[in-house]
Motif scaffolding. Sequence first.
Motif, PDB file in Angstrom:
ATOM      1  N   LEU A  10       0.821  -1.209   0.000  1.00 26.80           N
ATOM      2  CA  LEU A  10       0.000   0.000   0.000  1.00 26.80           C
ATOM      3  C   LEU A  10       0.854   1.258   0.000  1.00 26.80           C
ATOM      4  CD1 LEU A  10      -2.933  -0.946   2.402  1.00 26.80           C
ATOM      5  CD2 LEU A  10      -3.064  -0.500  -0.063  1.00 26.80           C
ATOM      6  N   GLY A  14       0.399   4.132  -2.647  1.00 21.14           N
ATOM      7  CA  GLY A  14       0.170   5.500  -2.195  1.00 21.14           C
ATOM      8  C   GLY A  14       1.208   6.479  -2.713  1.00 21.14           C
ATOM      9  N   GLU A  18      -0.220   9.703  -4.652  1.00 20.74           N
ATOM     10  CA  GLU A  18      -0.220  10.252  -3.299  1.00 20.74           C
ATOM     11  C   GLU A  18      -1.493  11.011  -2.949  1.00 20.74           C
ATOM     12  OE1 GLU A  18       2.696  12.916  -0.458  1.00 20.74           O
ATOM     13  OE2 GLU A  18       3.447  12.141  -2.362  1.00 20.74           O
ATOM     14  N   MET A  21      -4.445   8.617  -2.609  1.00 23.58           N
ATOM     15  CA  MET A  21      -4.327   7.775  -1.419  1.00 23.58           C
ATOM     16  C   MET A  21      -4.655   8.565  -0.160  1.00 23.58           C
ATOM     17  SD  MET A  21      -3.869   4.853  -0.028  1.00 23.58           S
ATOM     18  CE  MET A  21      -2.857   3.632  -0.849  1.00 23.58           C
ATOM     19  N   LYS A  22      -4.154   9.782  -0.063  1.00 27.53           N
ATOM     20  CA  LYS A  22      -4.452  10.609   1.111  1.00 27.53           C
ATOM     21  C   LYS A  22      -5.951  10.876   1.211  1.00 27.53           C
ATOM     22  CE  LYS A  22      -0.011  12.865   1.704  1.00 27.53           C
ATOM     23  NZ  LYS A  22       0.744  14.124   1.658  1.00 27.53           N
ATOM     24  N   PHE A  24      -8.372   8.998  -0.016  1.00 24.51           N
ATOM     25  CA  PHE A  24      -9.016   7.739   0.356  1.00 24.51           C
ATOM     26  C   PHE A  24      -8.865   7.457   1.841  1.00 24.51           C
ATOM     27  CE2 PHE A  24      -8.522   3.237   1.341  1.00 24.51           C
ATOM     28  CZ  PHE A  24      -9.822   2.818   1.114  1.00 24.51           C
ATOM     29  N   GLN A  25      -7.651   7.641   2.361  1.00 23.92           N
ATOM     30  CA  GLN A  25      -7.407   7.385   3.778  1.00 23.92           C
ATOM     31  C   GLN A  25      -8.238   8.302   4.660  1.00 23.92           C
ATOM     32  OE1 GLN A  25      -3.122   7.764   3.617  1.00 23.92           O
ATOM     33  NE2 GLN A  25      -2.841   5.551   3.799  1.00 23.92           N
ATOM     34  N   GLN A  26      -8.374   9.550   4.264  1.00 18.61           N
ATOM     35  CA  GLN A  26      -9.196  10.495   5.029  1.00 18.61           C
ATOM     36  C   GLN A  26     -10.663  10.074   5.009  1.00 18.61           C
ATOM     37  OE1 GLN A  26      -8.124  13.142   7.003  1.00 18.61           O
ATOM     38  NE2 GLN A  26     -10.213  12.956   7.693  1.00 18.61           N
ATOM     39  N   ASP A  28     -11.835   7.035   4.516  1.00 14.41           N
ATOM     40  CA  ASP A  28     -11.945   5.802   5.291  1.00 14.41           C
ATOM     41  C   ASP A  28     -11.970   6.100   6.788  1.00 14.41           C
ATOM     42  OD1 ASP A  28     -11.862   2.793   5.204  1.00 14.41           O
ATOM     43  OD2 ASP A  28     -10.036   3.146   6.376  1.00 14.41           O
ATOM     44  N   GLN A  29     -11.054   6.937   7.251  1.00 12.69           N
ATOM     45  CA  GLN A  29     -10.981   7.268   8.682  1.00 12.69           C
ATOM     46  C   GLN A  29     -12.241   8.007   9.135  1.00 12.69           C
ATOM     47  OE1 GLN A  29      -7.327   9.439   9.151  1.00 12.69           O
ATOM     48  NE2 GLN A  29      -6.060   7.659   8.701  1.00 12.69           N
ATOM     49  N   CYS A  58     -10.635  -6.941   3.514  1.00 12.10           N
ATOM     50  CA  CYS A  58     -11.587  -6.180   4.332  1.00 12.10           C
ATOM     51  C   CYS A  58     -12.099  -7.024   5.493  1.00 12.10           C
ATOM     52  CB  CYS A  58     -12.762  -5.696   3.482  1.00 12.10           C
ATOM     53  SG  CYS A  58     -12.292  -4.457   2.251  1.00 12.10           S
TER      54      CYS A  58
END
Length: 101
Positions: A10, A14, A18, A21-22, A24-26, A28-29, A58
């Motif tokens: 990952l 990412g 970049e 990915m950032k 997506f991570q935000q 998701d969180q 998952c």
Amino acid sequence: MYDMNHLKKLGTLGKNAEQAMKAFQQLDQTALADGVIPKKYKELIAIAVALTTQCPYCLEIHKKHAIDAGATQEELSEVTFVAAALRAGAAVVHGTHLMNN
């Protein structure tokens, strides 16, 4: 094909995308954070979705998070059958496309 060790890649994914990915991570969180719907329930929902999409990554990740959030084996069992009912229901209602009238 499915190997939890692939998750180690990952970082490379990412690095190559970049900004995406950032974002997506935000997402998701934020989506899975404790809120009006408690985190445990969000993780159980995530498991039901993962069972429906059949994503082993998952399943592993959200099982751990669900247990950490207090989910029981009984809840994990029930969520399995919720997912199964929805998959079966989707097949039944899609069967209506096969009917002439």
